[in-house]
Design a protein around this motif. Structure first.
Motif, PDB file in Angstrom:
ATOM      1  N   PHE A   1       0.819  -1.206   0.000  1.00 46.04           N
ATOM      2  CA  PHE A   1       0.000   0.000   0.000  1.00 46.04           C
ATOM      3  C   PHE A   1       0.855   1.260   0.000  1.00 46.04           C
ATOM      4  O   PHE A   1       0.390   2.322  -0.374  1.00 46.04           O
ATOM      5  CB  PHE A   1      -0.940  -0.001   1.197  1.00 46.04           C
ATOM      6  CG  PHE A   1      -1.999   1.051   1.110  1.00 46.04           C
ATOM      7  CD1 PHE A   1      -2.943   0.988   0.108  1.00 46.04           C
ATOM      8  CD2 PHE A   1      -2.029   2.113   1.987  1.00 46.04           C
ATOM      9  CE1 PHE A   1      -3.907   1.951  -0.005  1.00 46.04           C
ATOM     10  CE2 PHE A   1      -2.991   3.089   1.874  1.00 46.04           C
ATOM     11  CZ  PHE A   1      -3.940   3.005   0.884  1.00 46.04           C
ATOM     12  N   LEU A   2       2.097   1.112   0.403  1.00 43.59           N
ATOM     13  CA  LEU A   2       2.953   2.286   0.537  1.00 43.59           C
ATOM     14  C   LEU A   2       3.045   3.165  -0.716  1.00 43.59           C
ATOM     15  O   LEU A   2       3.012   4.386  -0.599  1.00 43.59           O
ATOM     16  CB  LEU A   2       4.361   1.855   0.947  1.00 43.59           C
ATOM     17  CG  LEU A   2       4.652   1.950   2.435  1.00 43.59           C
ATOM     18  CD1 LEU A   2       6.083   1.556   2.695  1.00 43.59           C
ATOM     19  CD2 LEU A   2       4.420   3.371   2.923  1.00 43.59           C
ATOM     20  N   PRO A   3       3.184   2.592  -1.919  1.00 45.83           N
ATOM     21  CA  PRO A   3       3.321   3.462  -3.088  1.00 45.83           C
ATOM     22  C   PRO A   3       2.195   4.467  -3.219  1.00 45.83           C
ATOM     23  O   PRO A   3       2.387   5.539  -3.784  1.00 45.83           O
ATOM     24  CB  PRO A   3       3.310   2.476  -4.258  1.00 45.83           C
ATOM     25  CG  PRO A   3       3.821   1.236  -3.701  1.00 45.83           C
ATOM     26  CD  PRO A   3       3.345   1.186  -2.288  1.00 45.83           C
ATOM     27  N   VAL A   4       1.015   4.129  -2.671  1.00 46.51           N
ATOM     28  CA  VAL A   4      -0.117   5.044  -2.799  1.00 46.51           C
ATOM     29  C   VAL A   4       0.226   6.417  -2.250  1.00 46.51           C
ATOM     30  O   VAL A   4      -0.178   7.438  -2.796  1.00 46.51           O
ATOM     31  CB  VAL A   4      -1.326   4.464  -2.040  1.00 46.51           C
ATOM     32  CG1 VAL A   4      -2.438   5.464  -1.981  1.00 46.51           C
ATOM     33  CG2 VAL A   4      -1.781   3.211  -2.711  1.00 46.51           C
ATOM     34  N   ILE A   5       1.002   6.433  -1.164  1.00 48.99           N
ATOM     35  CA  ILE A   5       1.270   7.742  -0.576  1.00 48.99           C
ATOM     36  C   ILE A   5       2.376   8.473  -1.320  1.00 48.99           C
ATOM     37  O   ILE A   5       2.730   9.572  -0.975  1.00 48.99           O
ATOM     38  CB  ILE A   5       1.616   7.624   0.922  1.00 48.99           C
ATOM     39  CG1 ILE A   5       2.829   6.734   1.115  1.00 48.99           C
ATOM     40  CG2 ILE A   5       0.431   7.115   1.695  1.00 48.99           C
ATOM     41  CD1 ILE A   5       3.272   6.672   2.540  1.00 48.99           C
ATOM     42  N   ILE A   6       2.921   7.846  -2.346  1.00 47.40           N
ATOM     43  CA  ILE A   6       3.981   8.524  -3.079  1.00 47.40           C
ATOM     44  C   ILE A   6       3.537   8.954  -4.460  1.00 47.40           C
ATOM     45  O   ILE A   6       3.933  10.001  -4.950  1.00 47.40           O
ATOM     46  CB  ILE A   6       5.200   7.602  -3.269  1.00 47.40           C
ATOM     47  CG1 ILE A   6       5.499   6.913  -1.969  1.00 47.40           C
ATOM     48  CG2 ILE A   6       6.384   8.390  -3.700  1.00 47.40           C
ATOM     49  CD1 ILE A   6       6.463   5.815  -2.175  1.00 47.40           C
TER      50      ILE A   6
ATOM     51  N   SER B   1       1.240  10.254  -6.017  1.00 44.84           N
ATOM     52  CA  SER B   1       0.697  11.531  -6.429  1.00 44.84           C
ATOM     53  C   SER B   1       1.665  12.609  -5.984  1.00 44.84           C
ATOM     54  O   SER B   1       2.278  12.511  -4.937  1.00 44.84           O
ATOM     55  CB  SER B   1      -0.661  11.752  -5.790  1.00 44.84           C
ATOM     56  OG  SER B   1      -0.505  12.124  -4.466  1.00 44.84           O
ATOM     57  N   GLY B   2       1.780  13.602  -6.817  1.00 42.57           N
ATOM     58  CA  GLY B   2       2.532  14.750  -6.375  1.00 42.57           C
ATOM     59  C   GLY B   2       3.966  14.813  -6.850  1.00 42.57           C
ATOM     60  O   GLY B   2       4.387  14.056  -7.703  1.00 42.57           O
ATOM     61  N   PRO B   3       4.691  15.740  -6.294  1.00 42.91           N
ATOM     62  CA  PRO B   3       6.007  16.095  -6.825  1.00 42.91           C
ATOM     63  C   PRO B   3       7.036  14.969  -6.720  1.00 42.91           C
ATOM     64  O   PRO B   3       7.944  14.888  -7.536  1.00 42.91           O
ATOM     65  CB  PRO B   3       6.428  17.286  -5.956  1.00 42.91           C
ATOM     66  CG  PRO B   3       5.554  17.251  -4.778  1.00 42.91           C
ATOM     67  CD  PRO B   3       4.314  16.539  -5.137  1.00 42.91           C
ATOM     68  N   VAL B   4       6.868  14.108  -5.725  1.00 44.98           N
ATOM     69  CA  VAL B   4       7.849  13.043  -5.541  1.00 44.98           C
ATOM     70  C   VAL B   4       7.916  12.159  -6.776  1.00 44.98           C
ATOM     71  O   VAL B   4       8.984  11.793  -7.262  1.00 44.98           O
ATOM     72  CB  VAL B   4       7.472  12.208  -4.307  1.00 44.98           C
ATOM     73  CG1 VAL B   4       8.445  11.060  -4.161  1.00 44.98           C
ATOM     74  CG2 VAL B   4       7.468  13.059  -3.074  1.00 44.98           C
TER      75      VAL B   4
ATOM     76  N   LEU C   1      10.900  11.177  -9.388  1.00 47.58           N
ATOM     77  CA  LEU C   1      11.307   9.802  -9.663  1.00 47.58           C
ATOM     78  C   LEU C   1      11.344   9.521 -11.153  1.00 47.58           C
ATOM     79  O   LEU C   1      12.310   8.957 -11.667  1.00 47.58           O
ATOM     80  CB  LEU C   1      10.331   8.832  -9.001  1.00 47.58           C
ATOM     81  CG  LEU C   1      10.618   8.519  -7.546  1.00 47.58           C
ATOM     82  CD1 LEU C   1       9.479   7.712  -6.970  1.00 47.58           C
ATOM     83  CD2 LEU C   1      11.902   7.743  -7.428  1.00 47.58           C
TER      84      LEU C   1
ATOM     85  N   TRP D   1       3.025   0.523  -9.366  1.00 47.52           N
ATOM     86  CA  TRP D   1       2.906   1.451  -8.246  1.00 47.52           C
ATOM     87  C   TRP D   1       1.499   1.998  -8.109  1.00 47.52           C
ATOM     88  O   TRP D   1       1.086   2.420  -7.043  1.00 47.52           O
ATOM     89  CB  TRP D   1       3.877   2.618  -8.431  1.00 47.52           C
ATOM     90  CG  TRP D   1       5.266   2.282  -8.058  1.00 47.52           C
ATOM     91  CD1 TRP D   1       5.661   1.227  -7.282  1.00 47.52           C
ATOM     92  CD2 TRP D   1       6.456   2.970  -8.410  1.00 47.52           C
ATOM     93  NE1 TRP D   1       7.014   1.226  -7.149  1.00 47.52           N
ATOM     94  CE2 TRP D   1       7.540   2.287  -7.832  1.00 47.52           C
ATOM     95  CE3 TRP D   1       6.710   4.106  -9.161  1.00 47.52           C
ATOM     96  CZ2 TRP D   1       8.847   2.703  -7.974  1.00 47.52           C
ATOM     97  CZ3 TRP D   1       8.018   4.515  -9.305  1.00 47.52           C
ATOM     98  CH2 TRP D   1       9.073   3.822  -8.709  1.00 47.52           C
TER      99      TRP D   1
END
Lengths: 347, 289
Positions: free
Chosen positions: A124-129, A131-134, A138, A182
């Motif tokens: 589930f972790l990729p979900v918090i990454i 979206s957005g500038p990160v 990448l 992801w």
């Protein structure tokens, strides 16, 4: 029955009325927000898409131009139509991949394994990454592609067998494989929750009857989580489309502030884009919904037959009534004709 | 279904688990990749940031990037704590309020009967399809009309009706068995009681998921600060980090951008760790069925 009897309007019961009132109470706060910040802007943006908007020092100047923005996009814009087509194909292709991948992972994670909790967390972790500038960073660093896959080679091989645009879309899907994986965090979660809700006694019963794991999957698991498959597919389409990394969104945004295009042009683009998105969702939903289960089919067939029968009965009754009316009329005529004659005779 | 609760890991280790673990392991590595990358990237010294081919792991970690970032923020007129406060205030209000709105609306749309229900569902679905960029300027007109430019409300109000959250939550409420709700009605519960005592506890996983989605959407959002707020002191941390990273688009800016993205990422992680328990226990004890 000479007088027509007026049909009394059925009053809504007290209970239904109360329920309706509560329905409105519950939805009112959301509705106010939605009207102000979703519906009104949507309508306005549609109006703007039919107009040419210039920001002048004296305020906005809006001139109505009809569908000129749309024709301009299709006939003169050199990027947008192609990008829209590419987006369309790519999304159609990556949605099944994401959904199937999520389902497989969810099935694996639903088994009895050690460290299950940790595994779930990591998936589930990729979900918090994503979206957005990160994510932008990448992809900019090239971390989102598998360097060992030679995209060009795949493209060349595919291009022999199929038209160019299709081949490039498929090659893109391969190129962004990691990205696609992801994107599947929320989908895995939704599938997991659906899988956990399936009654384990169903599997036991199937096993007693000699069903293999494969059969169990097709006959029990899949039909039961079907609504969630649809939900996931729709969610995936929306997620891909409204992602900040999506190039079309960037185009729309840059067109908004470009001098020669302006806000009306960008609005027209956005409307076209959401239309394409709706089309994709429509296709996905159509694919999902056409496959009804056998039971559903039977019920439908039975209902259809019943309706047919009812109609036949009604028709027969109507026919009978008409016939009766005709006979009656004839009889009456005959009687009327006969009456004066009889009266004359008696006289 | 038995109550599984917080303990989802089986106690015993079985040989049959090995093949599943082997299948999952490589995928796990892929999934963990971005996080490892972000953390490593922020600590890279200058020459490693621009190394070609790009390196994944940092070999000589430094705190240089953070140092530069804080130095740059000290030179600005407004202290960083102000932006942090703004962001926290905005995000708390947005997440709580939009969750309340979404669950209430989801309950009404899923379980209550009233006129125009299908219309509302369709409106939400239509709004779901629409890109946020396109409604930016009409939203500004609305905000201007309400007279809330340059207030916190300009940050908060545009996010309250989140179509994705409503869609997700409504779909989960659809799964709540009707018989449970009917039983509550028979026992004399009102609609609000049903909402509070049955719907909310049963869809907690969906609420947690929606909370994370809303959180990260709002947390990294720049548009409200960019377009609806002029006052520097009312802008959010995301905007500030972005300007810092963009203002120095030279070589030094790259390191600051890396550090800024790690700082922006950490609250996401904290939020996730806080909520993961309720997310991971998805529906394990959702009553019937």
């Amino acid at each position: 029955m000479g007088k027509k009897e007026k049909v009394k309007k059925v009053k809504i019961g007290k209970l239904a009325k109360r329920e309706a009132r509560y329905g409105y109470i519950f939805i009112a706060p959301w509705l106010i927000g939605a009207v102000l910040f979703l519906i009104k802007p949507l309508i306005e943006s549609f109006q703007f898409s039919l107009a040419d908007i210039r920001m002048t020092p004296f305020g906005r100047r809006i001139t109505f131009v009809g569908y000129e923005n749309y024709t301009q996009i299709w006939l003169e814009d050199k990027d947008f139509p192609f990008m829209l087509a590419a987006y369309f194909l790519e999304t159609l292709m990556s949605v099944p991949i994401i959904v199937v991948f999520a389902l497989i992972i969810a099935m694996l994670l639903n088994g009895k394994i050690k460290f299950k909790g940790t595994f779930r967390l990591i998936f589930f972790l990729p979900v918090i990454i994503v979206s957005g500038p990160v994510m932008l960073m990448l992809t900019g660093q090239g971390a989102a592609t598998i360097s060992s896959i030679n995209i060009q080679a795949i493209y060349n091989t595919l291009a022999i067998y199929m038209p160019n645009y299709l081949a490039s879309a498929i090659a893109d899907v391969f190129g962004n494989m990691i990205m696609i994986l992801w994107y599947s965090g929320v989908q895995i979660l939704i599938f997991l929750s659906a899988l956990q809700k399936i009654d384990s006694s169903l599997y036991e019963a199937a096993k007693i009857d000699g069903g293999s794991g494969w059969e169990c999957f097709w006959k029990i698991t899949l039909p039961l989580i079907k609504p969630m498959v649809l939900l996931n597919a729709v969610y995936t389409v929306i997620f891909i489309s409204n992602n900040e990394n999506n190039s079309i969104i960037n185009i729309i945004q840059s067109a908004m502030f470009a001098g020669n295009k302006g806000y009306g042009y960008a609005s027209a683009m956005a409307w076209m884009y959401s239309l394409a998105e709706t089309l994709i969702i429509g296709i996905v939903a159509l694919v999902m919904l056409t496959r009804k289960d056998a039971y559903d089919k039977q019920v439908r067939k039975f209902r259809k037959e019943m309706r047919k029968e009812q109609r036949a009965i009604k028709r027969a009754r109507r026919k009978g009534m008409r016939y009766a009316a005709r006979v009656n009329k004839k009889l009456n005529k005959a009687l009327k004709a006969a009456e004066p004659a009889e009266a004359n005779k008696q006289r | 279904m038995a109550y599984k609760g917080h303990n989802i890991n089986p106690q015993k280790f079985n040989k049959s688990q090995i093949k599943i673990i082997i299948a999952i392991m490589p995928l796990i590595l892929f999934m963990g990749l971005p996080i490892v990358f972000i953390i490593n990237h922020a600590f890279k010294p200058m020459e490693e940031l621009f190394a070609y081919p790009p390196k994944f792991f940092v070999s000589k970690p430094t705190l240089d990037n953070f140092d530069k970032l804080f130095k740059a923020s000290r030179m600005a007129g407004i202290p960083m704590s102000r932006y942090v406060f703004n962001s926290i205030l905005v995000i708390t209000v947005v997440v709580v309020a939009s969750l309340v709105l979404s669950t209430m609306a989801g309950f009404a749309l899923s379980k209550l009967r009233f006129k125009g229900k299908n219309l509302f569902i369709n409106i939400n679905q239509a709004a779901l399809m629409f890109v946020a960029v396109a409604v930016m300027i009409p939203r500004y007109l609305t905000i201007n009309f309400l007279g809330i430019t340059n207030t916190y409300l300009a940050h908060i109000l545009p996010w309250l009706a989140t179509p994705v959250a409503l869609f997700l939550i409504k779909q989960f409420i659809d799964q709540v068995p009707d018989s449970l709700i009917e039983a509550a009605y028979i026992d004399g519960a009102g609609d609000f009681k049903v909402y509070r005592k049955i719907i909310i506890p049963l869809i907690k996983p969906a609420i947690a998921t929606a909370a994370i989605l809303i959180f990260q959407q709002v947390w990294v959002d720049l548009s409200t600060s960019n377009y609806y707020v002029n006052d520097e002191g009312l802008k959010t941390l995301a905007f500030y980090m972005n300007t810092l990273a963009n203002a120095n688009t030279n070589v030094a800016g790259q390191g600051m951008a890396a550090a800024a993205s790690l700082i922006m990422f950490i609250p996401n992680l904290i939020m996730f760790i806080l909520l993961q328990n309720s997310i991971m226990n998805t529906m394990a004890h959702s009553g019937l069925k």
